[in-house]
Design an enzyme around this catalytic site. Structure first.
Site, PDB file in Angstrom:
ATOM      1  N   GLU A   1     -28.476   9.277 -13.670  1.00 45.83           N
ATOM      2  CA  GLU A   1     -28.277   9.264 -12.231  1.00 45.83           C
ATOM      3  C   GLU A   1     -27.203  10.270 -11.848  1.00 45.83           C
ATOM      4  O   GLU A   1     -26.329  10.622 -12.650  1.00 45.83           O
ATOM      5  CB  GLU A   1     -27.856   7.864 -11.766  1.00 45.83           C
ATOM      6  CG  GLU A   1     -28.985   6.839 -11.813  1.00 45.83           C
ATOM      7  CD  GLU A   1     -29.900   6.919 -10.607  1.00 45.83           C
ATOM      8  OE1 GLU A   1     -30.459   8.011 -10.343  1.00 45.83           O
ATOM      9  OE2 GLU A   1     -30.075   5.906  -9.928  1.00 45.83           O
TER      10      GLU A   1
ATOM     11  N   LYS B   1      -9.493  -0.759  12.403  1.00 47.63           N
ATOM     12  CA  LYS B   1      -9.726   0.563  11.816  1.00 47.63           C
ATOM     13  C   LYS B   1     -10.757   0.492  10.692  1.00 47.63           C
ATOM     14  O   LYS B   1     -11.657   1.337  10.596  1.00 47.63           O
ATOM     15  CB  LYS B   1      -8.403   1.119  11.272  1.00 47.63           C
ATOM     16  CG  LYS B   1      -8.385   2.616  11.022  1.00 47.63           C
ATOM     17  CD  LYS B   1      -6.969   3.085  10.752  1.00 47.63           C
ATOM     18  CE  LYS B   1      -6.907   4.605  10.700  1.00 47.63           C
ATOM     19  NZ  LYS B   1      -5.526   5.086  10.534  1.00 47.63           N
TER      20      LYS B   1
ATOM     21  N   SER C   1       0.821  -1.207   0.000  1.00 38.74           N
ATOM     22  CA  SER C   1       0.000   0.000   0.000  1.00 38.74           C
ATOM     23  C   SER C   1       0.858   1.260   0.000  1.00 38.74           C
ATOM     24  O   SER C   1       1.954   1.284   0.575  1.00 38.74           O
ATOM     25  CB  SER C   1      -0.917   0.018   1.226  1.00 38.74           C
ATOM     26  OG  SER C   1      -1.811  -1.064   1.205  1.00 38.74           O
TER      27      SER C   1
END
Length: 436
Positions: free
Chosen positions: A291, A247, A223
């Site tokens: 939308e 978390k 990450s």
């Protein structure tokens, strides 16, 4: 990414060891989502939105499968079948509202996820392919949502499908053939509804497959983090479980609370009232809009009103698709060696301008196709492309970033996120040792 210091998977029972030797699924889960997967210790709540997107996808697939059991993809009874689900099926109203509002919340989560990637430079090396797979998921989401919007067979469903599919007729030579292929005929009718229902049911499983590829690609470099500094040692990381499962669990709780508020108190707030009127090919709505999550791109589409070399409609179609395709080239358009906008003060200001620009495009996309909204859309569309094609390359090549911390551990434990080695300077790895 499983680093050398990550805790290895160890089955605790004879049955567990036997199973692990033959089908190591628990080991794979442990290395992907458990203590065997190390993540930067400074990632913040913006990193929750990847997990939330996965949860939103699961909700859409689960509710969609049950709804498909009761839906009839036939223009004569499609609208009535939706009303049957709402009124006669046990908890049908809940499933339908979960699916309809779940689509909106899925896009909210993905838009925040994309913005986080832009803000913290998650599209830069070595995560270019992770970014591109995310954009592929986004495109598949848009196709799935568009086809799903047609299924209730209300007025906005019918006319939205008519307007959007006819855009492809602007493509020279093959445009009319493409439209006929999409519709299954020469107008939005029963063949169109069947095709859209089939693809709307199939594509979420394709999305799930691409999500698996994205997770696989992510676990190779690991990450990103708010500093943009790569992991250099065990002091920079913590196990994903239990630190970030907790978390993510907190973030999921907040998400479900907000989702439930819309689900039970504002179920139609994000929809269009005209879709509670059955489709009528002889009655055109006063204002046809897609939308809300398509509004920025719809504004770009409508911004072209003058024929110049090519028809205005074709320019609009090209610009609408280019607005997304452009994002695939971000790793090469952004020339800065620094990832995070936290250390790029000049580019940070332009990112705020981009955020305002996107808000303006969204508002204009939902407004009537008249002045001053068309003119504002044109200005906002020009800035959108200028931001990525002109401003980003120039500023990234010329700006002077703030000094980066030597390591993630230094930024977290010593509070020196704005001090350390100059941005882009080679790192000796000295700061990778645990803080004493």
């Amino acid at each position: 990414m499983s680093f050398g210091w990550a805790k290895p998977y160890e089955p605790k029972t004879d049955l567990g060891r036997w199973f692990d030797e033959r089908l190591p699924v628990p080991r794979m889960v442990w290395n992907s989502l458990g203590g065997g997967y190390e993540v930067p210790k400074n990632i913040n709540y913006f990193w929750n939105f990847g997990v939330l997107a996965g949860v939103a996808l699961v909700i859409q697939i689960a509710t969609g499968v049950v709804l498909a059991m009761h839906y009839a993809a036939n223009t004569d009874i499609a609208f009535q079948s939706v009303e049957h689900i709402m009124r006669d099926i046990n908890y049908g109203w809940l499933l339908r509202y979960m699916h309809a509002n779940g689509a909106s919340f899925f896009f909210i989560v993905v838009y925040i996820h994309i913005w986080r990637g832009l803000w913290y430079g998650s599209y830069k090396a070595p995560r270019e392919l992770v970014w591109m797979l995310g954009l592929v998921i986004f495109l598949l989401m848009m196709a799935t949502a568009f086809m799903g919007y047609v299924l209730p067979w209300g007025q906005m469903s019918f006319w939205g499908a008519t307007v959007i599919t006819n855009l492809f007729s602007a493509i020279p030579v093959v445009g009319d053939t493409i439209v006929t292929f999409l519709l299954g005929g020469f107008a939005v009718d029963n063949a169109t509804l069947n095709r859209f229902f089939s693809l709307h049911f199939l594509l979420p499983f394709v999305i799930a497959g691409v999500v698996m590829l994205k997770i696989w690609a992510l676990h190779i470099p690991g990450s990103n983090n708010p500093t943009g500094v790569e992991v250099k040692g065990p002091a920079d990381t913590v196990p994903f479980h239990p630190y970030f499962t907790a978390k993510d669990g907190f973030g999921l709780g907040i998400y479900l609370i907000v989702f439930s508020i819309f689900l039970f108190f504002l179920p139609n707030y994000l929809g269009h009232p005209d879709n509670y009127i059955e489709a009528n090919a002889l009655s055109t709505p006063a204002h046809i809009v897609p939308e809300w999550y398509f509004w920025p791109f719809y504004a770009i589409l409508r911004a072209f009103t003058v024929d110049f070399i090519l028809p205005a409609k074709l320019w609009g179609v090209l610009a609408m698709f280019s607005a997304i395709i452009l994002l695939f080239f971000l790793p090469w358009l952004d020339k800065s060696a620094v990832k995070s906008m936290k250390y790029r003060p000049q580019m940070k200001l332009w990112m705020y301008v981009l955020l305002v620009d996107l808000a303006i495009l969204s508002y204009c996309g939902g407004a009537p196709a008249e002045e001053p909204f068309v003119r504002i859309s044109q200005i906002a569309a020009i800035y959108y492309f200028a931001h990525f094609l002109i401003i980003l390359p120039i500023v990234s090549a010329r700006e002077t970033p703030l000094p980066l911390p030597n390591s993630i551990a230094e930024a977290v434990l010593k509070g020196k996120e704005s001090t350390g080695a100059p941005a882009g300077a080679p790192d000796t790895g000295a700061a990778a040792q645990p803080a004493e």
